[in-house]
Structure formats: C-alpha cells, structure tokens
Design a protein around this motif. Sequence first.
Motif, PDB file in Angstrom:
ATOM      1  N   LYS A  10       0.863  -1.176   0.000  1.00 18.30           N
ATOM      2  CA  LYS A  10       0.000   0.000   0.000  1.00 18.30           C
ATOM      3  C   LYS A  10       0.902   1.230   0.000  1.00 18.30           C
ATOM      4  CE  LYS A  10      -3.117   2.549   2.979  1.00 18.30           C
ATOM      5  NZ  LYS A  10      -3.548   2.679   4.360  1.00 18.30           N
ATOM      6  N   PHE A  11       0.690   2.100  -0.971  1.00 15.47           N
ATOM      7  CA  PHE A  11       1.454   3.346  -1.056  1.00 15.47           C
ATOM      8  C   PHE A  11       0.655   4.459  -0.409  1.00 15.47           C
ATOM      9  CE2 PHE A  11       2.238   7.365  -3.349  1.00 15.47           C
ATOM     10  CZ  PHE A  11       3.538   7.576  -2.930  1.00 15.47           C
ATOM     11  N   THR A  12       1.322   5.238   0.433  1.00 18.46           N
ATOM     12  CA  THR A  12       0.731   6.418   1.033  1.00 18.46           C
ATOM     13  C   THR A  12       1.627   7.592   0.669  1.00 18.46           C
ATOM     14  OG1 THR A  12      -0.037   5.092   2.896  1.00 18.46           O
ATOM     15  CG2 THR A  12      -0.019   7.471   3.197  1.00 18.46           C
ATOM     16  N   GLY A  13       1.121   8.534  -0.085  1.00 22.35           N
ATOM     17  CA  GLY A  13       1.910   9.687  -0.491  1.00 22.35           C
ATOM     18  C   GLY A  13       1.281  10.387  -1.671  1.00 22.35           C
ATOM     19  N   PRO A  14       1.878  11.493  -2.092  1.00 24.50           N
ATOM     20  CA  PRO A  14       1.267  12.298  -3.138  1.00 24.50           C
ATOM     21  C   PRO A  14       1.511  11.813  -4.572  1.00 24.50           C
ATOM     22  CG  PRO A  14       3.223  13.393  -2.319  1.00 24.50           C
ATOM     23  CD  PRO A  14       3.011  12.171  -1.468  1.00 24.50           C
ATOM     24  N   ASP A  15       2.636  11.084  -4.832  1.00 23.32           N
ATOM     25  CA  ASP A  15       2.996  10.771  -6.214  1.00 23.32           C
ATOM     26  C   ASP A  15       3.826   9.488  -6.245  1.00 23.32           C
ATOM     27  OD1 ASP A  15       4.275  10.651  -8.748  1.00 23.32           O
ATOM     28  OD2 ASP A  15       4.134  12.825  -8.974  1.00 23.32           O
ATOM     29  N   ARG A  16       3.209   8.393  -6.621  1.00 24.13           N
ATOM     30  CA  ARG A  16       3.903   7.092  -6.613  1.00 24.13           C
ATOM     31  C   ARG A  16       5.066   7.079  -7.615  1.00 24.13           C
ATOM     32  NH1 ARG A  16       3.376   1.643  -4.540  1.00 24.13           N
ATOM     33  NH2 ARG A  16       5.360   0.787  -5.211  1.00 24.13           N
ATOM     34  N   ALA A  17       4.912   7.682  -8.769  1.00 28.14           N
ATOM     35  CA  ALA A  17       5.990   7.679  -9.768  1.00 28.14           C
ATOM     36  C   ALA A  17       7.226   8.406  -9.226  1.00 28.14           C
ATOM     37  CB  ALA A  17       5.511   8.321 -11.069  1.00 28.14           C
ATOM     38  N   ARG A  18       7.032   9.537  -8.558  1.00 32.83           N
ATOM     39  CA  ARG A  18       8.162  10.265  -7.969  1.00 32.83           C
ATOM     40  C   ARG A  18       8.815   9.417  -6.882  1.00 32.83           C
ATOM     41  NH1 ARG A  18       5.852  14.887  -6.748  1.00 32.83           N
ATOM     42  NH2 ARG A  18       6.588  15.737  -8.704  1.00 32.83           N
ATOM     43  N   TYR A  19       8.008   8.834  -6.026  1.00 38.25           N
ATOM     44  CA  TYR A  19       8.520   7.960  -4.970  1.00 38.25           C
ATOM     45  C   TYR A  19       9.366   6.842  -5.580  1.00 38.25           C
ATOM     46  CZ  TYR A  19       8.523   4.578  -1.147  1.00 38.25           C
ATOM     47  OH  TYR A  19       8.903   3.687  -0.180  1.00 38.25           O
ATOM     48  N   ASP A  20       8.864   6.218  -6.628  1.00 40.11           N
ATOM     49  CA  ASP A  20       9.582   5.113  -7.269  1.00 40.11           C
ATOM     50  C   ASP A  20      10.898   5.577  -7.903  1.00 40.11           C
ATOM     51  OD1 ASP A  20       7.632   3.314  -6.472  1.00 40.11           O
ATOM     52  OD2 ASP A  20       6.640   3.251  -8.438  1.00 40.11           O
ATOM     53  N   ARG A  21      10.906   6.758  -8.516  1.00 37.01           N
ATOM     54  CA  ARG A  21      12.151   7.282  -9.099  1.00 37.01           C
ATOM     55  C   ARG A  21      13.201   7.511  -8.011  1.00 37.01           C
ATOM     56  NH1 ARG A  21       8.450  10.214 -12.147  1.00 37.01           N
ATOM     57  NH2 ARG A  21       8.669  12.065 -10.831  1.00 37.01           N
ATOM     58  N   CYS A  22      12.769   8.070  -6.889  1.00 39.60           N
ATOM     59  CA  CYS A  22      13.697   8.330  -5.782  1.00 39.60           C
ATOM     60  C   CYS A  22      14.192   7.021  -5.168  1.00 39.60           C
ATOM     61  CB  CYS A  22      13.039   9.220  -4.733  1.00 39.60           C
ATOM     62  SG  CYS A  22      12.737  10.906  -5.329  1.00 39.60           S
ATOM     63  N   GLN A  23      13.325   6.030  -5.065  1.00 34.35           N
ATOM     64  CA  GLN A  23      13.744   4.731  -4.545  1.00 34.35           C
ATOM     65  C   GLN A  23      14.681   4.022  -5.526  1.00 34.35           C
ATOM     66  OE1 GLN A  23      13.526   3.470  -1.571  1.00 34.35           O
ATOM     67  NE2 GLN A  23      12.268   5.115  -0.773  1.00 34.35           N
ATOM     68  N   ALA A  24      14.473   4.221  -6.815  1.00 33.79           N
ATOM     69  CA  ALA A  24      15.392   3.647  -7.809  1.00 33.79           C
ATOM     70  C   ALA A  24      16.778   4.269  -7.660  1.00 33.79           C
ATOM     71  CB  ALA A  24      14.854   3.863  -9.222  1.00 33.79           C
ATOM     72  N   LEU A  25      16.824   5.575  -7.403  1.00 40.79           N
ATOM     73  CA  LEU A  25      18.106   6.234  -7.164  1.00 40.79           C
ATOM     74  C   LEU A  25      18.757   5.661  -5.908  1.00 40.79           C
ATOM     75  CD1 LEU A  25      20.207   8.423  -7.819  1.00 40.79           C
ATOM     76  CD2 LEU A  25      18.857   9.959  -6.378  1.00 40.79           C
ATOM     77  N   ARG A  26      17.980   5.534  -4.846  1.00 40.85           N
ATOM     78  CA  ARG A  26      18.504   4.937  -3.607  1.00 40.85           C
ATOM     79  C   ARG A  26      19.072   3.550  -3.884  1.00 40.85           C
ATOM     80  NH1 ARG A  26      15.393   1.745   0.827  1.00 40.85           N
ATOM     81  NH2 ARG A  26      16.983   1.578   2.418  1.00 40.85           N
ATOM     82  N   GLY A  27      18.329   2.753  -4.634  1.00 42.46           N
ATOM     83  CA  GLY A  27      18.796   1.411  -4.965  1.00 42.46           C
ATOM     84  C   GLY A  27      20.103   1.428  -5.725  1.00 42.46           C
ATOM     85  N   ALA A  28      20.222   2.321  -6.701  1.00 41.59           N
ATOM     86  CA  ALA A  28      21.449   2.402  -7.495  1.00 41.59           C
ATOM     87  C   ALA A  28      22.629   2.873  -6.649  1.00 41.59           C
ATOM     88  CB  ALA A  28      21.248   3.344  -8.679  1.00 41.59           C
ATOM     89  N   VAL A  29      22.390   3.858  -5.790  1.00 37.48           N
ATOM     90  CA  VAL A  29      23.460   4.417  -4.970  1.00 37.48           C
ATOM     91  C   VAL A  29      23.928   3.409  -3.913  1.00 37.48           C
ATOM     92  CG1 VAL A  29      23.917   6.167  -3.206  1.00 37.48           C
ATOM     93  CG2 VAL A  29      22.866   6.833  -5.352  1.00 37.48           C
ATOM     94  N   GLU A  30      22.991   2.702  -3.291  1.00 39.87           N
ATOM     95  CA  GLU A  30      23.329   1.852  -2.153  1.00 39.87           C
ATOM     96  C   GLU A  30      23.515   0.372  -2.489  1.00 39.87           C
ATOM     97  OE1 GLU A  30      20.843   2.552   1.271  1.00 39.87           O
ATOM     98  OE2 GLU A  30      20.908   4.726   0.976  1.00 39.87           O
ATOM     99  N   CYS A  31      23.294  -0.028  -3.747  1.00 36.73           N
ATOM    100  CA  CYS A  31      23.361  -1.449  -4.100  1.00 36.73           C
ATOM    101  C   CYS A  31      24.787  -1.982  -4.171  1.00 36.73           C
ATOM    102  CB  CYS A  31      22.669  -1.708  -5.429  1.00 36.73           C
ATOM    103  SG  CYS A  31      23.575  -1.067  -6.862  1.00 36.73           S
ATOM    104  N   GLY A  32      25.763  -1.100  -4.263  1.00 38.44           N
ATOM    105  CA  GLY A  32      27.149  -1.531  -4.363  1.00 38.44           C
ATOM    106  C   GLY A  32      27.630  -1.678  -5.793  1.00 38.44           C
ATOM    107  N   GLN A  33      26.744  -1.646  -6.772  1.00 39.11           N
ATOM    108  CA  GLN A  33      27.138  -1.850  -8.158  1.00 39.11           C
ATOM    109  C   GLN A  33      27.802  -0.630  -8.793  1.00 39.11           C
ATOM    110  OE1 GLN A  33      23.321  -3.188  -9.703  1.00 39.11           O
ATOM    111  NE2 GLN A  33      24.098  -5.284  -9.717  1.00 39.11           N
ATOM    112  N   PHE A  34      27.713   0.522  -8.139  1.00 37.18           N
ATOM    113  CA  PHE A  34      28.331   1.735  -8.664  1.00 37.18           C
ATOM    114  C   PHE A  34      29.385   2.286  -7.695  1.00 37.18           C
ATOM    115  CE2 PHE A  34      24.158   1.561 -10.737  1.00 37.18           C
ATOM    116  CZ  PHE A  34      24.548   1.643 -12.064  1.00 37.18           C
TER     117      PHE A  34
END
Length: 169
Positions: free
Chosen positions: A116-140
């Motif tokens: 369940k998503f709670t917030g104003p904009d799921r697409a924005r949330y997902d873009r920010c989480q994708a950035l978090r994933g890329a930064v913290e995944c260790g692959q970069f």
Amino acid sequence: MTGKNFLGIPVQGDITQGASRVEQKPIEEFQPILQAVLDDAVVVEFGWRQYTPYFNDGEPCEFSVYGSWVRTEADTDVEDEYELDLDGDHPSLGRVEGIWGPDPERPGREKRIGEKFTGPDRARYDRCQALRGAVECGQFEHVLLEAFGDHAAVTVRRHGIEVDFYDHD
C-alpha cells in the motif's frame, strides 16, 4: 597443487577467497537513474554519504554508500537530512507498507501479498527509490568513489554537486 596459475606460473597452497564484491556497472548505467530524479521539478536536492569505516568489529573495513536522502519543495521546514532518508517514511514522498496475509504453503505463517502506497505521487517515490537502490546497491561503488572520494557527503542539485568531508566517528 591447486590447479591454478597466475600469468602462467603454477600456484601452490591453500587459497582463502576474499569477500565477494558486487559486480560493478559503468557510469553510463547510473546516469539515467540520476537524471530522472534531477529532472523532477519538485525535487530540490538529494544526496548520500560514502565512506570506509575506520573500525568494523574485526571485520574488514570496506567502502560503501549509505543514507540516501531527497529534499522536495515541500520539505522546507526540515533542517536535518537524516529526516529525509529514503529508508522509511519520507515527510513529502510518502512510504510503502507491506500487506501481509496467510501463507498457504506454511500454515500459521504469513507472507507479503501486496503493498500500500501512502503519499502524493507514486511515480516520484519510485524514481527516488530507484536512485537509492542504485546508490546503495554496491554496483556503482567504483564510479562513486572515483567521482567523489572516500569519507564524503554528496549533495546533488541541478546547478552542481557539492562534496563535503564526512566525519563518521
């Protein structure tokens, strides 16, 4: 004999494998993920901390990236970027909660059956989480270490990137 060689020279003895590191990706794969957040007019700035711990309870100290955060236009009253971390309930981006239900394969136990998503904009949330994933995944890690160095607090804005020494004692 181990059956191994190094540059054609036979290697003998017991070889203890080191830590298995995450396969690294090139900067070209990082760029579109970063750009998607940079292009969002509501996002004011974002960043992370990257460093090699000085002491790690006897385990090897290895460089990593932590604490991804995002500030949007709505986060004007938030002074501390720790409150803007992307690992929980973000004040302006929202959050995703798991929906749990019975696990038919393991009676008496539950499994995640949705979210369940709670917030104003799921697409924005997902873009920010994708950035978090890329930064913290260790692959970069190699890309980020090369670009911003060790013991760094990185802040990204549309007009530039600021790198400050990060004291993590």
